[in-house]
Motif scaffolding. Structure first.
Motif, PDB file in Angstrom:
ATOM      1  N   MET B   1      34.314  42.341 -39.964  1.00 49.17           N
ATOM      2  CA  MET B   1      34.487  40.917 -39.684  1.00 49.17           C
ATOM      3  C   MET B   1      33.129  40.313 -39.343  1.00 49.17           C
ATOM      4  O   MET B   1      32.379  40.909 -38.561  1.00 49.17           O
ATOM      5  N   ARG B   2      32.793  39.179 -39.938  1.00 49.82           N
ATOM      6  CA  ARG B   2      31.505  38.565 -39.608  1.00 49.82           C
ATOM      7  C   ARG B   2      31.582  37.048 -39.641  1.00 49.82           C
ATOM      8  O   ARG B   2      32.393  36.468 -40.373  1.00 49.82           O
ATOM      9  N   THR B   3      30.770  36.403 -38.825  1.00 49.49           N
ATOM     10  CA  THR B   3      30.671  34.946 -38.862  1.00 49.49           C
ATOM     11  C   THR B   3      29.210  34.595 -39.100  1.00 49.49           C
ATOM     12  O   THR B   3      28.311  35.314 -38.667  1.00 49.49           O
ATOM     13  N   ARG B   4      29.011  33.491 -39.800  1.00 46.15           N
ATOM     14  CA  ARG B   4      27.655  32.998 -40.031  1.00 46.15           C
ATOM     15  C   ARG B   4      27.621  31.489 -39.762  1.00 46.15           C
ATOM     16  O   ARG B   4      28.368  30.740 -40.372  1.00 46.15           O
ATOM     17  N   GLY B   5      26.766  31.090 -38.840  1.00 44.89           N
ATOM     18  CA  GLY B   5      26.568  29.660 -38.563  1.00 44.89           C
ATOM     19  C   GLY B   5      27.845  28.931 -38.180  1.00 44.89           C
ATOM     20  O   GLY B   5      28.033  27.770 -38.543  1.00 44.89           O
ATOM     21  N   GLY B  26      36.557  49.475 -37.201  1.00 43.27           N
ATOM     22  CA  GLY B  26      36.940  50.638 -36.423  1.00 43.27           C
ATOM     23  C   GLY B  26      36.347  50.674 -35.021  1.00 43.27           C
ATOM     24  O   GLY B  26      36.439  51.688 -34.346  1.00 43.27           O
ATOM     25  N   GLN B  27      35.733  49.580 -34.576  1.00 45.08           N
ATOM     26  CA  GLN B  27      35.150  49.574 -33.236  1.00 45.08           C
ATOM     27  C   GLN B  27      35.925  48.649 -32.301  1.00 45.08           C
ATOM     28  O   GLN B  27      36.634  47.747 -32.742  1.00 45.08           O
ATOM     29  N   VAL B  28      35.758  48.900 -31.008  1.00 42.19           N
ATOM     30  CA  VAL B  28      36.302  47.993 -30.004  1.00 42.19           C
ATOM     31  C   VAL B  28      35.159  47.111 -29.537  1.00 42.19           C
ATOM     32  O   VAL B  28      34.185  47.610 -28.959  1.00 42.19           O
ATOM     33  N   VAL B  29      35.241  45.840 -29.846  1.00 46.07           N
ATOM     34  CA  VAL B  29      34.170  44.924 -29.466  1.00 46.07           C
ATOM     35  C   VAL B  29      34.683  44.023 -28.356  1.00 46.07           C
ATOM     36  O   VAL B  29      35.709  43.353 -28.497  1.00 46.07           O
ATOM     37  N   GLY B  30      33.995  44.030 -27.244  1.00 41.48           N
ATOM     38  CA  GLY B  30      34.376  43.210 -26.100  1.00 41.48           C
ATOM     39  C   GLY B  30      33.663  41.878 -26.161  1.00 41.48           C
ATOM     40  O   GLY B  30      32.454  41.817 -26.354  1.00 41.48           O
ATOM     41  N   LEU B  31      34.433  40.812 -26.025  1.00 37.81           N
ATOM     42  CA  LEU B  31      33.870  39.468 -26.029  1.00 37.81           C
ATOM     43  C   LEU B  31      33.893  38.996 -24.582  1.00 37.81           C
ATOM     44  O   LEU B  31      34.954  38.734 -24.023  1.00 37.81           O
ATOM     45  N   LEU B  32      32.717  38.954 -23.975  1.00 37.45           N
ATOM     46  CA  LEU B  32      32.649  38.650 -22.548  1.00 37.45           C
ATOM     47  C   LEU B  32      31.947  37.313 -22.322  1.00 37.45           C
ATOM     48  O   LEU B  32      31.182  36.854 -23.156  1.00 37.45           O
ATOM     49  N   GLY B  33      32.194  36.758 -21.153  1.00 37.63           N
ATOM     50  CA  GLY B  33      31.520  35.513 -20.805  1.00 37.63           C
ATOM     51  C   GLY B  33      32.414  34.644 -19.956  1.00 37.63           C
ATOM     52  O   GLY B  33      33.617  34.904 -19.853  1.00 37.63           O
ATOM     53  N   VAL B 148      43.091  40.918 -32.726  1.00 32.06           N
ATOM     54  CA  VAL B 148      42.327  39.930 -31.976  1.00 32.06           C
ATOM     55  C   VAL B 148      43.105  39.641 -30.707  1.00 32.06           C
ATOM     56  O   VAL B 148      44.210  39.078 -30.755  1.00 32.06           O
ATOM     57  N   LEU B 149      42.571  40.073 -29.570  1.00 32.88           N
ATOM     58  CA  LEU B 149      43.323  40.008 -28.325  1.00 32.88           C
ATOM     59  C   LEU B 149      42.587  39.139 -27.308  1.00 32.88           C
ATOM     60  O   LEU B 149      41.489  39.470 -26.872  1.00 32.88           O
ATOM     61  N   ASP B 150      43.214  38.022 -26.953  1.00 37.84           N
ATOM     62  CA  ASP B 150      42.592  37.085 -26.022  1.00 37.84           C
ATOM     63  C   ASP B 150      43.056  37.408 -24.600  1.00 37.84           C
ATOM     64  O   ASP B 150      44.203  37.146 -24.256  1.00 37.84           O
ATOM     65  N   GLU B 151      42.189  37.986 -23.817  1.00 39.83           N
ATOM     66  CA  GLU B 151      42.470  38.342 -22.420  1.00 39.83           C
ATOM     67  C   GLU B 151      43.793  39.108 -22.266  1.00 39.83           C
ATOM     68  O   GLU B 151      44.680  38.687 -21.530  1.00 39.83           O
ATOM     69  N   PRO B 152      43.924  40.261 -22.936  1.00 46.12           N
ATOM     70  CA  PRO B 152      45.212  40.966 -22.898  1.00 46.12           C
ATOM     71  C   PRO B 152      45.514  41.603 -21.544  1.00 46.12           C
ATOM     72  O   PRO B 152      46.660  41.929 -21.262  1.00 46.12           O
ATOM     73  N   THR B 153      44.493  41.816 -20.703  1.00 39.68           N
ATOM     74  CA  THR B 153      44.741  42.563 -19.470  1.00 39.68           C
ATOM     75  C   THR B 153      44.774  41.657 -18.246  1.00 39.68           C
ATOM     76  O   THR B 153      44.805  42.132 -17.127  1.00 39.68           O
ATOM     77  N   VAL B 154      44.783  40.337 -18.479  1.00 37.24           N
ATOM     78  CA  VAL B 154      44.739  39.431 -17.334  1.00 37.24           C
ATOM     79  C   VAL B 154      46.032  39.585 -16.520  1.00 37.24           C
ATOM     80  O   VAL B 154      47.130  39.684 -17.065  1.00 37.24           O
ATOM     81  N   GLY B 155      45.888  39.688 -15.217  1.00 35.24           N
ATOM     82  CA  GLY B 155      47.061  39.771 -14.333  1.00 35.24           C
ATOM     83  C   GLY B 155      47.718  41.133 -14.294  1.00 35.24           C
ATOM     84  O   GLY B 155      48.812  41.270 -13.754  1.00 35.24           O
ATOM     85  N   GLY B 173      40.511  54.701 -32.669  1.00 35.58           N
ATOM     86  CA  GLY B 173      40.367  56.040 -33.226  1.00 35.58           C
ATOM     87  C   GLY B 173      41.107  56.185 -34.541  1.00 35.58           C
ATOM     88  O   GLY B 173      40.718  56.933 -35.424  1.00 35.58           O
ATOM     89  N   ALA B 174      42.207  55.415 -34.684  1.00 38.36           N
ATOM     90  CA  ALA B 174      42.996  55.456 -35.911  1.00 38.36           C
ATOM     91  C   ALA B 174      42.449  54.500 -36.962  1.00 38.36           C
ATOM     92  O   ALA B 174      43.072  54.289 -38.003  1.00 38.36           O
ATOM     93  N   GLY B 175      41.288  53.864 -36.669  1.00 39.43           N
ATOM     94  CA  GLY B 175      40.650  53.026 -37.679  1.00 39.43           C
ATOM     95  C   GLY B 175      40.851  51.526 -37.511  1.00 39.43           C
ATOM     96  O   GLY B 175      40.371  50.737 -38.318  1.00 39.43           O
ATOM     97  N   VAL B 176      41.578  51.127 -36.446  1.00 40.81           N
ATOM     98  CA  VAL B 176      41.807  49.693 -36.230  1.00 40.81           C
ATOM     99  C   VAL B 176      40.570  49.074 -35.574  1.00 40.81           C
ATOM    100  O   VAL B 176      39.952  49.689 -34.708  1.00 40.81           O
ATOM    101  N   THR B 177      40.206  47.880 -36.030  1.00 42.69           N
ATOM    102  CA  THR B 177      39.116  47.148 -35.403  1.00 42.69           C
ATOM    103  C   THR B 177      39.701  46.230 -34.331  1.00 42.69           C
ATOM    104  O   THR B 177      40.720  45.583 -34.565  1.00 42.69           O
ATOM    105  N   LEU B 178      39.090  46.209 -33.151  1.00 40.44           N
ATOM    106  CA  LEU B 178      39.619  45.363 -32.082  1.00 40.44           C
ATOM    107  C   LEU B 178      38.553  44.411 -31.560  1.00 40.44           C
ATOM    108  O   LEU B 178      37.428  44.832 -31.266  1.00 40.44           O
TER     109      LEU B 178
END
Lengths: 244, 240
Positions: B1-5, B26-33, B148-155, B173-178
């Motif tokens: 998955m990629r975004t440009r501009g 296949g990676q878990v990417v954390g979107l923080l901020g 695509v998980l928006d704050e899944p662990t809140v609360g 591990g099973a190949g899903v990108t998160l």
């Protein structure tokens, strides 16, 4: 549109309704209470015979308008609509599912109300009672489609409820129930020609006044179907996969 | 998955000012901020439910929101989006049909999210944590390739949070990108990569180790503060 997804959506809407006993009771019994009240007010006389059938067409329209506008708005505000539109579900499946589910409710409602009006209140109908049920279902479908369209313009459920008087009451005044349409001022008569409820009332009157009013009613029902299709198309335009 | 501009305007203000981002498969990417930094808007753009002003978003080789992606991408909004008047089972069965998944998939996601004891319960009677897990369970149906998980662990309490991150690890591990957003910085340790988003701009896009090394900070929280202090003022910022 995929029939499997449309039916799954209809089933889901029915399941939601079934969980809400009070709404089901209101949907099915309220028209009977109102018709009973009307028969009582006019003591079952000729006035009741004149406006009773027309009311059988007005109730499903009004009730379905309110129910659909609120439930669709709820889908919009709860995020379930956004979730659904990000899945393979088509807009037609969503709209069709609601139409099928509420259409079934409308037929049940119309059947009970018609049976009550004829059986208990002694409403005199020249044509077939089944035709009355059919017209009521068509009228409900228009209310359904219009409610769906209206929900796009409401931000809150409070606003959605206010749309009922805005969309329905003018049609109620102009549909020929209070004053026959051809006796209204020319401008109002012209306006009444483009309002769907007028045709629901015309069809009900045609069926109830003569045994061979079926053909005339069928033309009105066809017009109602066209209104419903038009409103559903407009409603589909308000369902956006992408929002700002 | 990629975004440009990627530029997105919501209401009168621009929320994303030209975001370039790559999420390796296949990676878990954390979107923080911080909240209001554009995390949810970025996720909406990835799923294809956001009107974007400029730029491109490519997901699994197709433009975001393409019809072919709808059964391959799972999306969980910040507020749980399920039907409160239906039971857990009825909710999941409906979403399973919509996603083209079978009945066994329902049992599987119930197990994965630990909702076995609640299947017959109406969603409106669930606790906040159970409700967000139901929303997550619905997104897992149909074995999506991108989640695509928006704050899944809140609360959620610490035990449940750990269990969910274990689940995310197994999925990747099973190949899903998160792509997972969070404002709990300590969850960063569970991600393969971290993206720090602030005022609609990517402040950092690195592994945890790389981030700590670059900033010399002991943990993500301090690394973030370090980056904020040395970052140029945000677009449209007129000073305090």
């Amino acid at each position: 549109m995929t029939p499997r997804l449309t039916l799954a959506t209809a089933l889901r809407v029915v399941q939601q309704l079934r969980a809400d006993h009070r709404t089901v009771a209101l949907l099915l019994l309220l028209p009977c209470v109102l018709i009973g009240l009307l028969a009582w007010v006019f003591d079952g006389g000729p006035v009741f015979d004149r406006i009773g059938p027309a009311l059988l067409g007005v109730f499903p329209f009004t009730v379905m308008f309110v129910v659909t506008s609120i439930t669709t708005l709820r889908e919009r505000t709860s995020g379930t609509l956004e979730r659904l539109l990000a899945t393979p579900l088509g807009k037609g499946d969503f709209l069709g599912g609601y139409a099928v589910a509420f259409g079934m409710v409308a037929v049940a409602q119309a059947g009970i109300a018609t049976a009550f009006a004829i059986g208990v209140c002694g409403l005199q109908v020249a044509g077939s009672p089944w035709a009355l049920v059919g017209v009521a279902a068509a009228s409900a479908l228009v209310g359904n489609a219009l409610g769906l369209f209206a929900s796009a313009f409401a931000r809150t459920e409070f606003q959605a409820v206010q749309f009922m008087p805005a969309f329905v009451l003018p049609q109620f005044l102009l549909c020929g129930l209070i004053v026959p349409r051809d006796q209204m001022p020319a401008v109002l008569e012209a306006v009444s020609h483009v309002l769907p409820l007028s045709y629901a009332v015309d069809a009900m009157n045609a069926v109830s006044r003569s045994a061979d009013g079926g053909a005339e009613a069928l033309a009105d029902v066809a017009l109602l179907a066209a209104f419903a299709l038009g409103a559903l198309t407009l409603g589909a335009l308000t369902l956006r996969r992408r929002t700002p | 998955m990629r975004t440009r501009g990627l530029r997105v305007r919501r209401g009168p203000r621009e929320v994303l000012h030209g975001v370039d981002l790559d999420v390796p498969a296949g990676q878990v990417v954390g979107l923080l901020g911080p909240s209001g930094g554009g995390k949810s808007t970025l996720m909406r753009a990835v799923v294809g439910v956001q009107v974007v002003q400029a730029g491109e978003v490519t997901v699994l080789g197709q433009p975001a929101g393409a019809p072919g992606l709808r059964s391959r991408v799972g999306y969980v909004t910040q507020a749980p989006s399920v039907y409160g008047d239906l039971t857990v089972r009825a909710n999941l069965r409906y979403f399973a049909t919509v996603m083209g998944a079978g009945r066994p998939a329902v049992d599987e996601v119930v197990e994965q999210t630990g909702l076995r004891g609640q299947v017959g319960q109406r969603a409106s009677t669930l606790s906040g944590g159970q409700l967000s897990r139901l929303s997550l369970a619905a997104a897992l149906l149909g074995e999506p390739e991108l989640l695509v998980l928006d704050e899944p662990t809140v609360g959620l309490d610490p035990v449940l949070r750990r269990d969910l991150w274990d689940l995310f690890g197994r999925l990747s591990g099973a190949g899903v990108t998160l792509l997972v957003s969070s404002h709990v910085m300590d969850e960063a340790t569970r991600c393969d990569r971290l993206v720090l988003l602030r005022h609609g701009e990517v402040l950092a896009d690195d592994t945890l180790a790389g981030l700590l090394e670059r900033t010399g900070a002991p943990d993500v929280e301090h690394a973030f503060l370090e980056l904020v202090e040395h970052a140029p003022p945000p677009v449209g910022w007129s000073g305090p």
